[in-house]
Scaffold this active site. Structure first.
Site, PDB file in Angstrom:
ATOM      1  NE  ARG A  58      78.212  14.329  31.989  1.00  0.00           N
ATOM      2  CZ  ARG A  58      78.771  14.610  33.136  1.00  0.00           C
ATOM      3  NH1 ARG A  58      78.135  15.348  34.031  1.00  0.00           N
ATOM      4  NH2 ARG A  58      79.964  14.189  33.449  1.00  0.00           N
ATOM      5  N   GLY A  59      77.314  11.199  33.574  1.00  0.00           N
ATOM      6  CA  GLY A  59      78.027  11.040  34.845  1.00  0.00           C
ATOM      7  C   GLY A  59      77.452   9.818  35.537  1.00  0.00           C
ATOM      8  CB  ALA A  60      79.112   6.926  37.147  1.00  0.00           C
ATOM      9  NE  ARG A  98      77.045   7.212  28.038  1.00  0.00           N
ATOM     10  CZ  ARG A  98      77.808   8.202  28.504  1.00  0.00           C
ATOM     11  NH1 ARG A  98      77.294   9.125  29.278  1.00  0.00           N
ATOM     12  NH2 ARG A  98      79.084   8.270  28.185  1.00  0.00           N
ATOM     13  CG  ASP A 244      82.499   6.760  34.143  1.00  0.00           C
ATOM     14  OD1 ASP A 244      81.379   7.250  33.987  1.00  0.00           O
ATOM     15  OD2 ASP A 244      83.542   7.434  34.102  1.00  0.00           O
ATOM     16  CE  LYS A 255      83.923  11.175  29.660  1.00  0.00           C
ATOM     17  NZ  LYS A 255      83.093  10.386  28.746  1.00  0.00           N
TER      18      LYS A 255
END
Ligand code: MRU
Length: 360
Positions: A58-60, A98, A244, A255
């Site tokens: 996860r994480g852009a 996502r 993001d 977030k």
């Protein structure tokens, strides 16, 4: 290049957050951190896509690299007959994992472009893997550059507040919001970080805190609702968060909870910076309202997930009443007017259309 240094059972090893070897994608298993350090292998594109939607990665930036690798895997799996249709189908699946992180669409578009430009399927497969690897390498380099530019904002003994995790684990290496902290620490400065726990998935308490432990950076995890208390007392010198997606007018999706920090920083006269590589900027999104915001399962809010000493395993425990329901937007939008500057891999710029366009 500086890779992630992880202390596994007392032995330091260098890792990237994810990488591709042969036709497999390997990732640090993020839901297990900080309680276990494990690397998982994904042998086909569907499994890598599931790893994105299940947030194993996860994480852009890391999502982008994973998406690029997944599409390269699809190119390796595709039959000679109907090659392009198969890869295009895979692109849809990967893009559907996502919706908010711009880096995902940036990466799949680039790999798709590399594949489409080659006539023979053998050449197209090679081009896909080459491009996916290039995206991952650029991602690591961008983090290093963000560190170089951002480090100048962090003087000795400064206290930084950050939200969520925008460190190594959210990228291939270095990170965005934490890269200036790491670079500053490596310049010999003393830095202290307030780490918002970041409910519901607690990326701050789990991932950012763990990274800071690995780097030897002094920090304290604080409840999400404690940041205003510290800001008002004058205990926070600067806020740095990741992104993001950055819209054309400088609005930023990050977030959920970031918006509140920005308003609080503004109210208390604290500089509020966003750190993001150029791959996170989406010039086709006119403003923040155009950024799709992911809604995740209500279970993430109604329950907590963590390590049980009693049972020596990871466990989920219900917090809210059985009859309660929850709402769970994963991101929010911070208007450009609250952002002091955006630390990019090409320098620090204003959160405005004019400045962002100049980056490309
Ligand atoms: O839902 P996640 O964990 O993928 O969230 C993304 C993030 O980690 C944050 O929003 C972060 O601050 C920006 S991503 C570099």
């Amino acid at each position: 290049m500086i890779f992630i240094r992880v202390n596994v059972c007392g032995v330091f090893r260098d890792y990237r957050t994810l990488w591709m070897k042969g036709s497999s994608v390997f990732m640090i298993d993020q839901p297990k951190i900080p309680h276990r350090f494990k690397v998982v292998e994904f042998k086909c594109y569907q499994d890598t896509a599931c790893a994105i939607s299940d947030m194993v990665v996860r994480g852009a930036g890391a999502i982008g690299a994973a998406g690029g690798y997944a599409l390269a895997q699809a190119a390796l799996e595709a039959p000679d007959d109907g090659f392009l249709e198969f890869v295009r189908g895979a692109e849809q699946v990967i893009n559907g994992t996502r919706p908010t992180a711009q880096d995902l669409f940036y990466a799949t578009r680039r790999v798709m472009g590399a594949v489409s430009g080659v006539e023979d399927t053998g050449g197209a497969r090679k081009a896909a893997v080459f491009e996916a690897q290039r995206i991952a390498d650029e991602n690591a380099h961008a983090g290093e550059m963000i560190g170089k530019y951002g480090e100048k904002l962090i003087k000795d003994k400064m206290r930084v507040l950050t939200h969520c995790n925008a460190g190594w684990l959210a990228f291939v290496d270095w990170g965005s919001a934490l890269a200036p902290v790491y670079a500053s620490k490596r310049c010999g400065r003393n830095v202290f970080v307030y780490v918002d726990e970041t409910r519901p998935r607690c990326q701050g308490a789990r991932l950012t805190a763990w990274e800071l432990c690995q780097e030897g950076v002094k920090h304290a995890v604080i409840a999400d609702n404690a940041s205003g208390y510290y800001m008002r007392r004058g205990d926070v010198d600067i806020v740095i968060v990741g992104a993001d997606r950055v819209a054309c007018n400088g609005d930023v999706a990050n977030k959920v909870g970031t918006y509140e920090k920005a308003v609080l920083a503004h109210e208390n006269g604290i500089p509020f910076y966003v750190a993001a590589p150029r791959s996170t900027v989406d010039l086709s999104c006119k403003c923040g309202d155009d950024i799709p915001i992911e809604e995740r399962s209500e279970d993430e809010v109604l329950s907590m997930f963590g390590w049980s000493d009693e049972f020596s395993r990871m466990m989920t425990v219900r917090v809210a009443p059985q009859d309660s329901h929850a709402l769970n937007p994963a991101f929010d939008v911070t208007p450009a007017k609250y952002i002091t500057g955006i630390i990019t891999d090409a320098g620090i710029v204003k959160a405005s259309e004019k400045s962002l366009r100049k980056l490309f």
